[in-house]
Design a protein around this motif. Sequence first.
Motif, PDB file in Angstrom:
ATOM      1  N   LEU A 163      -2.049   5.977 -11.292  1.00 41.53           N
ATOM      2  CA  LEU A 163      -0.748   5.341 -11.093  1.00 41.53           C
ATOM      3  C   LEU A 163      -0.723   4.845  -9.653  1.00 41.53           C
ATOM      4  CD1 LEU A 163       1.523   8.011 -12.821  1.00 41.53           C
ATOM      5  CD2 LEU A 163       0.652   5.886 -13.805  1.00 41.53           C
ATOM      6  N   ALA A 164      -0.532   3.532  -9.492  1.00 45.40           N
ATOM      7  CA  ALA A 164      -0.553   2.934  -8.153  1.00 45.40           C
ATOM      8  C   ALA A 164       0.828   2.401  -7.810  1.00 45.40           C
ATOM      9  CB  ALA A 164      -1.584   1.801  -8.116  1.00 45.40           C
ATOM     10  N   HIS A 165       1.233   2.666  -6.590  1.00 51.80           N
ATOM     11  CA  HIS A 165       2.544   2.233  -6.104  1.00 51.80           C
ATOM     12  C   HIS A 165       2.358   1.696  -4.684  1.00 51.80           C
ATOM     13  CE1 HIS A 165       6.708   2.486  -4.753  1.00 51.80           C
ATOM     14  NE2 HIS A 165       6.304   3.266  -3.775  1.00 51.80           N
ATOM     15  N   THR A 166       2.771   0.455  -4.444  1.00 54.00           N
ATOM     16  CA  THR A 166       2.585  -0.128  -3.112  1.00 54.00           C
ATOM     17  C   THR A 166       3.535   0.531  -2.118  1.00 54.00           C
ATOM     18  OG1 THR A 166       1.902  -2.213  -4.111  1.00 54.00           O
ATOM     19  CG2 THR A 166       2.537  -2.283  -1.784  1.00 54.00           C
ATOM     20  N   ASN A 167       2.928   1.092  -1.083  1.00 56.39           N
ATOM     21  CA  ASN A 167       3.687   1.804  -0.061  1.00 56.39           C
ATOM     22  C   ASN A 167       4.129   0.850   1.039  1.00 56.39           C
ATOM     23  OD1 ASN A 167       3.331   3.686   2.647  1.00 56.39           O
ATOM     24  ND2 ASN A 167       4.216   4.771   0.907  1.00 56.39           N
ATOM     25  N   TRP A 168       3.273  -0.126   1.334  1.00 55.37           N
ATOM     26  CA  TRP A 168       3.549  -1.087   2.410  1.00 55.37           C
ATOM     27  C   TRP A 168       2.707  -2.326   2.146  1.00 55.37           C
ATOM     28  CZ3 TRP A 168      -0.026  -3.216   5.825  1.00 55.37           C
ATOM     29  CH2 TRP A 168       0.515  -3.971   6.889  1.00 55.37           C
ATOM     30  N   MET A 169       3.299  -3.515   2.425  1.00 56.34           N
ATOM     31  CA  MET A 169       2.508  -4.735   2.288  1.00 56.34           C
ATOM     32  C   MET A 169       2.992  -5.775   3.274  1.00 56.34           C
ATOM     33  SD  MET A 169       1.462  -7.005  -0.954  1.00 56.34           S
ATOM     34  CE  MET A 169       0.564  -8.509  -0.639  1.00 56.34           C
ATOM     35  N   ASP A 170       2.024  -6.485   3.881  1.00 56.13           N
ATOM     36  CA  ASP A 170       2.359  -7.592   4.765  1.00 56.13           C
ATOM     37  C   ASP A 170       2.254  -8.872   3.937  1.00 56.13           C
ATOM     38  OD1 ASP A 170       2.289  -9.748   6.503  1.00 56.13           O
ATOM     39  OD2 ASP A 170       1.257  -8.619   8.090  1.00 56.13           O
ATOM     40  N   PRO A 171       3.379  -9.536   3.648  1.00 61.28           N
ATOM     41  CA  PRO A 171       3.335 -10.707   2.762  1.00 61.28           C
ATOM     42  C   PRO A 171       2.556 -11.876   3.366  1.00 61.28           C
ATOM     43  CG  PRO A 171       5.569 -10.368   3.620  1.00 61.28           C
ATOM     44  CD  PRO A 171       4.741  -9.223   4.104  1.00 61.28           C
ATOM     45  N   ASN A 172       2.378 -11.899   4.685  1.00 58.82           N
ATOM     46  CA  ASN A 172       1.643 -13.004   5.317  1.00 58.82           C
ATOM     47  C   ASN A 172       0.134 -12.857   5.171  1.00 58.82           C
ATOM     48  OD1 ASN A 172       4.039 -14.234   6.300  1.00 58.82           O
ATOM     49  ND2 ASN A 172       4.102 -12.665   7.903  1.00 58.82           N
ATOM     50  N   THR A 173      -0.364 -11.644   5.331  1.00 58.11           N
ATOM     51  CA  THR A 173      -1.823 -11.442   5.301  1.00 58.11           C
ATOM     52  C   THR A 173      -2.312 -10.904   3.960  1.00 58.11           C
ATOM     53  OG1 THR A 173      -1.562  -9.192   6.124  1.00 58.11           O
ATOM     54  CG2 THR A 173      -1.889 -10.933   7.776  1.00 58.11           C
ATOM     55  N   GLY A 174      -1.443 -10.218   3.233  1.00 61.93           N
ATOM     56  CA  GLY A 174      -1.867  -9.544   2.006  1.00 61.93           C
ATOM     57  C   GLY A 174      -2.357  -8.128   2.266  1.00 61.93           C
ATOM     58  N   ASP A 175      -2.408  -7.705   3.533  1.00 59.23           N
ATOM     59  CA  ASP A 175      -2.792  -6.319   3.839  1.00 59.23           C
ATOM     60  C   ASP A 175      -1.824  -5.367   3.139  1.00 59.23           C
ATOM     61  OD1 ASP A 175      -4.646  -7.457   5.492  1.00 59.23           O
ATOM     62  OD2 ASP A 175      -3.793  -6.695   7.366  1.00 59.23           O
ATOM     63  N   ALA A 176      -2.355  -4.289   2.607  1.00 56.84           N
ATOM     64  CA  ALA A 176      -1.488  -3.379   1.855  1.00 56.84           C
ATOM     65  C   ALA A 176      -1.956  -1.935   1.975  1.00 56.84           C
ATOM     66  CB  ALA A 176      -1.462  -3.773   0.381  1.00 56.84           C
ATOM     67  N   ILE A 177      -1.006  -1.026   1.841  1.00 57.85           N
ATOM     68  CA  ILE A 177      -1.289   0.403   1.711  1.00 57.85           C
ATOM     69  C   ILE A 177      -0.680   0.827   0.384  1.00 57.85           C
ATOM     70  CG2 ILE A 177      -0.941   2.710   2.678  1.00 57.85           C
ATOM     71  CD1 ILE A 177      -0.695   1.352   5.451  1.00 57.85           C
ATOM     72  N   VAL A 178      -1.512   1.363  -0.482  1.00 57.61           N
ATOM     73  CA  VAL A 178      -1.081   1.674  -1.855  1.00 57.61           C
ATOM     74  C   VAL A 178      -1.257   3.166  -2.098  1.00 57.61           C
ATOM     75  CG1 VAL A 178      -1.424   1.139  -4.298  1.00 57.61           C
ATOM     76  CG2 VAL A 178      -1.815  -0.641  -2.569  1.00 57.61           C
ATOM     77  N   GLU A 179      -0.201   3.786  -2.631  1.00 63.04           N
ATOM     78  CA  GLU A 179      -0.251   5.209  -2.955  1.00 63.04           C
ATOM     79  C   GLU A 179      -0.820   5.370  -4.369  1.00 63.04           C
ATOM     80  OE1 GLU A 179       3.605   7.026  -2.751  1.00 63.04           O
ATOM     81  OE2 GLU A 179       2.783   9.058  -2.984  1.00 63.04           O
ATOM     82  N   TYR A 180      -1.801   6.243  -4.503  1.00 69.89           N
ATOM     83  CA  TYR A 180      -2.421   6.504  -5.808  1.00 69.89           C
ATOM     84  C   TYR A 180      -2.194   7.951  -6.236  1.00 69.89           C
ATOM     85  CZ  TYR A 180      -4.984   2.180  -6.638  1.00 69.89           C
ATOM     86  OH  TYR A 180      -5.301   0.878  -6.930  1.00 69.89           O
ATOM     87  N   ASP A 181      -1.752   8.119  -7.479  1.00 68.27           N
ATOM     88  CA  ASP A 181      -1.759   9.414  -8.156  1.00 68.27           C
ATOM     89  C   ASP A 181      -2.711   9.268  -9.324  1.00 68.27           C
ATOM     90  OD1 ASP A 181       0.192  11.528  -7.201  1.00 68.27           O
ATOM     91  OD2 ASP A 181       1.464   9.729  -7.162  1.00 68.27           O
TER      92      ASP A 181
END
Length: 196
Positions: A163-181
């Motif tokens: 189960l993946a849930h986006t924790n943080w994302m920069d809409p300009n670069t696409g950089d993201a931190i995604v929480e996984y369970d």
Amino acid sequence: MACFVTFITLYSFLIFSASLNTISGAFVEEFSEAMAIKREEKTTHLHFFFHDTISGNHPSAVRIAGPTESTFVNFGNTMMIDDALTEGPEPTSKLVGRAQGFYSMAAQDDLALLMVMNFAFVEDKYNGSSISMLGRNPVLNDVREMPIVGGSGLFRNSRGYALAHTNWMDPNTGDAIVEYDVYVSNFQVDAGLATA
Ligand SMILES: *[C@@H]1O[C@H](CO)[C@@H](O)[C@H](O)[C@H]1NC(C)=O
């Protein structure tokens, strides 16, 4: 260990084996032997954060295929990744493994990725073990479910889901931190528990 929790479920099965018939005149004698074995189902809950960095001098995700003149969201765009997996959401948090593989923009009218990657762990006893994920990731959904299709080491013969849930994302670069369970299970026959 905070982020890796294992549950064991015990199953007992009766296996009938060695059935033998003896015919003597009009009488038939049948012998069958029952053997009990126990099987353990081990379920592990893995919780970690996935750091996908496209921008900067040391990106962890690089574009390897896709249409020319492509932006990140174009159909066919494919990124090869070697992303850190950490215990907490901060990039400086303890490393527990790496996500290695690729993702591709696989939908024409939607933001849905094809995810093809291994999660290779380095944490304690899981160091050297891995799980393989293959699934559809509609990135704008709050929670995305993707199949875990196998594993190695402690996760040999595993099945499960992430189960993946986006924790943080920069809409300009696409950089993201995604929480996984992630929940993975495998069966082990414990010969030591077998009784005749
Ligand atoms: C994981 O295993 C490798 C190879 O055996 C070893 O070099 C490394 O130090 C281990 N890492 C951790 C965090 O235990």
